[in-house]
Design a protein around this motif. Structure first.
Motif, short mmCIF file in Angstrom:
data_model
loop_
_atom_site.label_atom_id
_atom_site.label_comp_id
_atom_site.label_asym_id
_atom_site.label_seq_id
_atom_site.Cartn_x
_atom_site.Cartn_y
_atom_site.Cartn_z
N SER A 207 0.83 -1.21 0.00
CA SER A 207 0.00 0.00 0.00
C SER A 207 0.86 1.26 0.00
CB SER A 207 -0.92 -0.01 1.23
OG SER A 207 -1.72 -1.16 1.26
N ALA A 208 1.93 1.25 0.80
CA ALA A 208 2.80 2.43 0.88
C ALA A 208 3.45 2.72 -0.48
CB ALA A 208 3.87 2.21 1.95
N PHE A 209 3.99 1.69 -1.13
CA PHE A 209 4.63 1.91 -2.44
C PHE A 209 3.58 2.29 -3.49
CE2 PHE A 209 8.27 -0.65 -0.77
CZ PHE A 209 9.26 0.29 -1.00
N ALA A 210 2.37 1.74 -3.39
CA ALA A 210 1.32 2.10 -4.35
C ALA A 210 0.95 3.58 -4.21
CB ALA A 210 0.09 1.22 -4.12
N VAL A 211 0.86 4.07 -2.97
CA VAL A 211 0.57 5.49 -2.77
C VAL A 211 1.71 6.35 -3.29
CG1 VAL A 211 0.21 7.27 -1.01
CG2 VAL A 211 -1.00 5.09 -0.85
N LEU A 212 2.95 5.90 -3.07
CA LEU A 212 4.10 6.65 -3.60
C LEU A 212 4.04 6.71 -5.13
CD1 LEU A 212 6.86 8.05 -3.31
CD2 LEU A 212 7.92 5.78 -3.27
N ALA A 213 3.73 5.56 -5.76
CA ALA A 213 3.64 5.54 -7.23
C ALA A 213 2.54 6.50 -7.71
CB ALA A 213 3.35 4.11 -7.70
N ARG A 214 1.39 6.49 -7.03
CA ARG A 214 0.31 7.39 -7.42
C ARG A 214 0.72 8.85 -7.23
NH1 ARG A 214 -4.74 8.86 -3.77
NH2 ARG A 214 -2.98 9.92 -2.82
N ASN A 215 1.39 9.15 -6.12
CA ASN A 215 1.80 10.54 -5.86
C ASN A 215 2.77 11.04 -6.92
OD1 ASN A 215 0.20 10.56 -3.61
ND2 ASN A 215 1.86 10.32 -2.14
N LEU A 216 3.80 10.23 -7.23
CA LEU A 216 4.78 10.67 -8.23
C LEU A 216 4.14 10.71 -9.62
CD1 LEU A 216 7.99 8.73 -7.07
CD2 LEU A 216 7.23 11.03 -6.45
N GLY A 217 3.28 9.74 -9.92
CA GLY A 217 2.60 9.74 -11.21
C GLY A 217 1.70 10.94 -11.40
N SER A 218 1.06 11.39 -10.31
CA SER A 218 0.18 12.56 -10.42
C SER A 218 0.98 13.83 -10.72
CB SER A 218 -0.64 12.73 -9.14
OG SER A 218 0.19 13.13 -8.05
N VAL A 219 2.20 13.91 -10.19
CA VAL A 219 3.05 15.08 -10.48
C VAL A 219 3.41 15.10 -11.96
CG1 VAL A 219 5.24 16.22 -9.95
CG2 VAL A 219 3.95 15.10 -8.12
N LEU A 220 3.77 13.92 -12.50
CA LEU A 220 4.12 13.85 -13.92
C LEU A 220 2.91 14.16 -14.79
CD1 LEU A 220 6.38 13.22 -15.92
CD2 LEU A 220 5.63 10.83 -15.92
N ALA A 221 1.72 13.68 -14.37
CA ALA A 221 0.50 13.97 -15.15
C ALA A 221 0.23 15.47 -15.16
CB ALA A 221 -0.68 13.21 -14.55
N ARG A 222 0.42 16.14 -14.03
CA ARG A 222 0.23 17.59 -13.97
C ARG A 222 1.24 18.31 -14.86
NH1 ARG A 222 -1.83 21.21 -10.06
NH2 ARG A 222 -2.00 23.24 -11.09
N TYR A 223 2.46 17.77 -14.93
CA TYR A 223 3.49 18.35 -15.79
C TYR A 223 3.04 18.33 -17.26
CZ TYR A 223 7.86 18.61 -18.46
OH TYR A 223 8.83 18.94 -19.38
N ARG A 224 2.49 17.20 -17.66
CA ARG A 224 2.05 17.08 -19.06
C ARG A 224 0.90 18.03 -19.36
NH1 ARG A 224 2.50 10.46 -19.26
NH2 ARG A 224 4.72 10.37 -19.79
N VAL A 225 -0.02 18.19 -18.39
CA VAL A 225 -1.13 19.12 -18.59
C VAL A 225 -0.61 20.55 -18.74
CG1 VAL A 225 -3.13 20.17 -17.44
CG2 VAL A 225 -2.84 17.68 -17.40
N GLU A 226 0.31 20.94 -17.87
CA GLU A 226 0.84 22.31 -17.92
C GLU A 226 1.65 22.52 -19.20
OE1 GLU A 226 0.15 24.74 -15.87
OE2 GLU A 226 -1.12 23.44 -14.65
N CYS A 227 2.38 21.50 -19.66
CA CYS A 227 3.13 21.62 -20.92
C CYS A 227 2.16 21.85 -22.08
CB CYS A 227 3.95 20.36 -21.18
SG CYS A 227 5.42 20.22 -20.15
N GLY A 228 1.02 21.16 -22.05
CA GLY A 228 0.03 21.37 -23.11
C GLY A 228 -0.49 22.80 -23.12
N ARG A 229 -0.74 23.36 -21.93
CA ARG A 229 -1.23 24.74 -21.84
C ARG A 229 -0.17 25.71 -22.38
NH1 ARG A 229 -2.14 26.37 -16.23
NH2 ARG A 229 -3.13 28.19 -17.18
N ILE A 230 1.08 25.46 -22.03
CA ILE A 230 2.15 26.36 -22.49
C ILE A 230 2.30 26.29 -24.00
CG2 ILE A 230 4.65 26.77 -22.37
CD1 ILE A 230 4.51 25.57 -19.49
N ASP A 231 2.25 25.10 -24.56
CA ASP A 231 2.45 24.93 -26.00
C ASP A 231 1.29 25.53 -26.81
OD1 ASP A 231 4.78 23.64 -25.41
OD2 ASP A 231 3.97 21.62 -25.65
N GLN A 232 0.12 25.66 -26.20
CA GLN A 232 -1.03 26.23 -26.91
C GLN A 232 -0.98 27.75 -26.99
OE1 GLN A 232 -4.51 24.68 -24.96
NE2 GLN A 232 -4.23 22.61 -25.79
N CYS A 233 -0.12 28.37 -26.23
CA CYS A 233 -0.04 29.84 -26.25
C CYS A 233 0.58 30.35 -27.56
CB CYS A 233 0.81 30.33 -25.08
SG CYS A 233 0.01 30.11 -23.49
#
Length: 429
Positions: free
Chosen positions: A403-429
């Motif tokens: 459970s602890a490693f699964a939460v860590l994987a989700r936490n780090l994965g969510s940061v990377l997912a947010r990075y991709r979203v923000e990159c998309g917003r920047i590239d659309q400008c």
């Protein structure tokens, strides 16, 4: 004073992230192995499942995270670049993933052929990493204490690799004797003290003052600690091979040096300028306390040797100290890297400069998510320590670690997912 960071020279974010995001997946795999094997895993130090689990954590979680961190720090901290760094990182990462899985498979299956292939893959992946990163580290024009510590840690990784390949070839019956007793002890000590602890010490000189808002480490400690640890490791190897009755001296000195690092870091954290704590700080404190307890239990096992106390000392060092400190660093390094690369992406796009602002580190990884992981990590460690005395607790401990490693994987994965979203917003400008 710490060396100024050359943040503009940071490698592409994919270079460190492929290593850092793989680490919790190997942790989940190790927890599943413990869950399936139950109390038989910890019945003896020579249990094949225990050896497989130890290498999944040592190679797949700890070394995976540390290799990624080193590739990130080389240009930023040392000021040197690696040619074709994305291709190089891809080859090393692929080899480390495949070699770790094969080695664990070799212990589980007992197949000599699998051991031989695993030894070859890891020798190429980690050997190539040592050569390329070592060459870059030795090209540093003005090496500081962190750089010198990283060089020594890389030599520790080289010694660990050579001993590990020799042991794997011994398991494969490939014409090399299985130097199981002293060879395994040396492999374990060099891996934990010469590679893992040495790199933690070298990196802590930079990341503890920077991310935890503490005073710098004392100059005398920065100058002498890592070389003294390396000298005691060499003495430990020499006495283990030729005068084993005297090896207690080098092991005791090494324990005292690590205790000095632990106590000094706890003191710095206790006098930090920022009074509000977070999950990263909690992981650091837990890891350092576990280190001190591991040293005390290890000393007790030397004089009052029992299988339980030695097993407990190794458990506290790996699961308590090393894993906790790696998590503490991940919760600062990963959001910082994402924030840094978003800043650079915005800076390279004039249309986005005044329209988009990158989320701060707390927004990228909310504190309650990290606190949830810390709570599971602390519970898993506590139950695993108790399982050394009550084996019925092994499977509950495994479930908590998963459970602890699964939460860590989700936490780090969510940061990377947010990075991709923000990159998309920047590239659309």
């Amino acid at each position: 004073m710490n060396t100024p960071l050359a943040l503009e020279q940071a490698p592409p974010i994919a270079v460190p992230m492929r290593f850092l995001l793989s680490a919790p997946l190997f942790g989940m795999l190790a927890a599943m192995l413990l869950l399936i094997g139950g109390d038989e895993v910890l019945a003896t130090r020579w249990s094949p499942l225990l050896l497989a689990l130890t290498h999944l954590v040592g190679l797949g979680v700890l070394s995976m995270s540390m290799c990624g961190a080193l590739l990130q720090m080389l240009p930023v901290l040392v000021g040197v670049q690696i040619a074709q760094v994305q291709a190089f990182a891809g080859v090393c990462h692929g080899g480390l993933v495949l070699g770790s899985l094969l080695l664990a498979g070799g212990f589980v299956s007992g197949s000599g052929a699998v051991f031989a292939v695993a030894a070859g893959v890891l020798a190429v992946a980690l050997g190539g990493f040592i050569v390329v990163v070592g060459r870059a580290l030795w090209r540093a024009e003005r090496p500081d204490a962190s750089t010198r510590g990283m060089r020594l840690a890389l030599l520790g990784l080289l010694a660990t690799l050579l001993l590990g390949v020799a042991l794997a070839l011994g398991h494969a019956d490939a014409g090399v004797g299985l130097w199981r007793g002293i060879g395994t002890d040396l492999h374990l000590v060099v891996a934990l003290a010469g590679w893992v602890a040495m790199l933690v010490v070298a990196v802590a000189y930079q990341v503890v003052p920077m991310f935890q808002m503490t005073a710098p480490y004392p100059q005398w400690l920065r100058v002498w600690l890592a070389p003294a640890m390396a000298a005691m490791l060499l003495l430990a190897i020499a006495t283990s091979m030729w005068r084993p009755e005297w090896r207690w001296f080098s092991w005791l000195a090494l324990a005292l040096l690590l205790a000095t690092f632990g106590i000094t870091t706890l003191w710095l954290l206790g006098h930090r300028r920022r009074k509000v704590g977070d999950a990263s700080l909690a992981f650091w404190r837990l890891g350092l306390i576990a280190l001190l307890v591991a040293i005390a239990v290890g000393a007790a096992s030397w004089w009052f040797a029992t299988g339980v106390t030695m097993q407990l000392a190794v458990t506290l060092f790996i699961a308590g100290f090393a894993l906790s400190v790696v998590c503490a660093m991940l919760y600062k390094i990963v959001p910082f890297l994402v924030w840094l690369h978003l800043q650079q992406r915005i800076g390279a796009n004039p249309a986005a400069r005044h329209r988009i602002f990158p989320p701060n580190m707390k927004a990228l990884l909310p504190e309650p998510r990290a606190r949830l992981h810390f709570g599971l990590h602390l519970a898993a460690l506590s139950v695993l320590v108790a399982a050394a005395f009550w084996p019925l607790l092994v499977r509950p401990a495994a479930a908590l670690w998963f459970s602890a490693f699964a939460v860590l994987a989700r936490n780090l994965g969510s940061v990377l997912a947010r990075y991709r979203v923000e990159c998309g917003r920047i590239d659309q400008c």
